[in-house]
Design an enzyme around this catalytic site. Structure first.
Site, PDB file in Angstrom:
ATOM      1  N   GLY A  73      46.867  -3.216  18.464  1.00  9.66           N
ATOM      2  CA  GLY A  73      45.491  -3.041  18.918  1.00  9.66           C
ATOM      3  C   GLY A  73      44.953  -1.699  18.475  1.00  9.66           C
ATOM      4  O   GLY A  73      45.509  -1.049  17.596  1.00  9.66           O
ATOM      5  N   CYS A  74      43.881  -1.276  19.091  1.00  8.37           N
ATOM      6  CA  CYS A  74      43.238  -0.007  18.760  1.00  8.37           C
ATOM      7  C   CYS A  74      44.270   1.122  18.752  1.00  8.37           C
ATOM      8  O   CYS A  74      45.020   1.294  19.702  1.00  8.37           O
ATOM      9  CB  CYS A  74      42.131   0.286  19.769  1.00  8.37           C
ATOM     10  SG  CYS A  74      41.321   1.870  19.508  1.00  8.37           S
ATOM     11  N   PHE A  75      44.292   1.877  17.683  1.00  7.79           N
ATOM     12  CA  PHE A  75      45.336   2.888  17.544  1.00  7.79           C
ATOM     13  C   PHE A  75      45.169   4.095  18.462  1.00  7.79           C
ATOM     14  O   PHE A  75      46.116   4.834  18.700  1.00  7.79           O
ATOM     15  CB  PHE A  75      45.520   3.335  16.098  1.00  7.79           C
ATOM     16  CG  PHE A  75      44.292   3.583  15.269  1.00  7.79           C
ATOM     17  CD1 PHE A  75      43.121   4.120  15.772  1.00  7.79           C
ATOM     18  CD2 PHE A  75      44.324   3.276  13.915  1.00  7.79           C
ATOM     19  CE1 PHE A  75      42.017   4.359  14.969  1.00  7.79           C
ATOM     20  CE2 PHE A  75      43.222   3.517  13.088  1.00  7.79           C
ATOM     21  CZ  PHE A  75      42.069   4.066  13.632  1.00  7.79           C
TER      22      PHE A  75
END
Length: 173
Positions: free
Chosen positions: A13-15
């Site tokens: 997912g979003c880093f």
């Protein structure tokens, strides 16, 4: 701490949220966020094609093991949702482990089997396990984002009920 570090590359997912949580683990020497797992050269936030948002982790194997990193990885994101984490939807947000050698591949597959067998997660793991390829470092504004903006967006958090029970083989790693 030893002079030797090893490298792990994970996408979940979003880093931003992954970096914020993983950087705090004992034995983690450094982290950076970027794009990997696709075929767009010199990937950027605006043009990363099929790459996943990922985190590159340098860690001291004398202080933490690869298995420990993976167990935490599976605790802070939902590995049972394909191409999605929370409100983030699309291939950029897939769950993936990019192994750097055959031992990492073996540990990744073993950990996934244990997660599936545990019955603690809401479904079967859909995490991709692929060889590590090019890692394109994300722009400076994406590095250490949640340190600069503590109230910024994240969909990552430790889930206390998603903790694998220890077993003899896992303890040896």
């Amino acid at each position: 701490m030893t002079d030797r570090t090893e490298r792990a590359v994970l996408a979940g997912g979003c880093f931003w949220g992954m970096q914020d949580l993983i950087r705090k683990l004992p034995g983690v020497v450094s982290t950076r966020v970027g794009y990997t797992g696709g075929d767009t050269p010199n990937a950027t936030y605006r043009n990363h094609g099929d790459h996943a948002e990922a985190i590159e982790i340098l860690y001291d194997p004398a202080a933490t093991g690869y298995r420990d990193l993976l167990e935490f990885f599976f605790q802070i994101h939902d590995p049972t949702t394909k191409d999605r984490q929370g409100n983030d939807i699309g291939r950029s947000y897939r769950s993936a482990i990019y192994y750097t050698d055959e031992e990492q591949r073996r540990v990744a597959l073993d950990t996934i089997a244990d997660v599936d067998a545990s019955g603690l997660w809401p479904g079967k793991v859909v995490t991709e396990v692929e060889p590590a390829g090019d890692f394109w470092e994300a722009e400076p504004e994406h590095q250490d984002y949640l340190e600069r903006y503590p109230d910024g967006y994240t969909c990552h958090f430790p889930r206390p009920n998603w903790k694998l029970p220890r077993r003899a083989a896992a303890q040896a790693e």
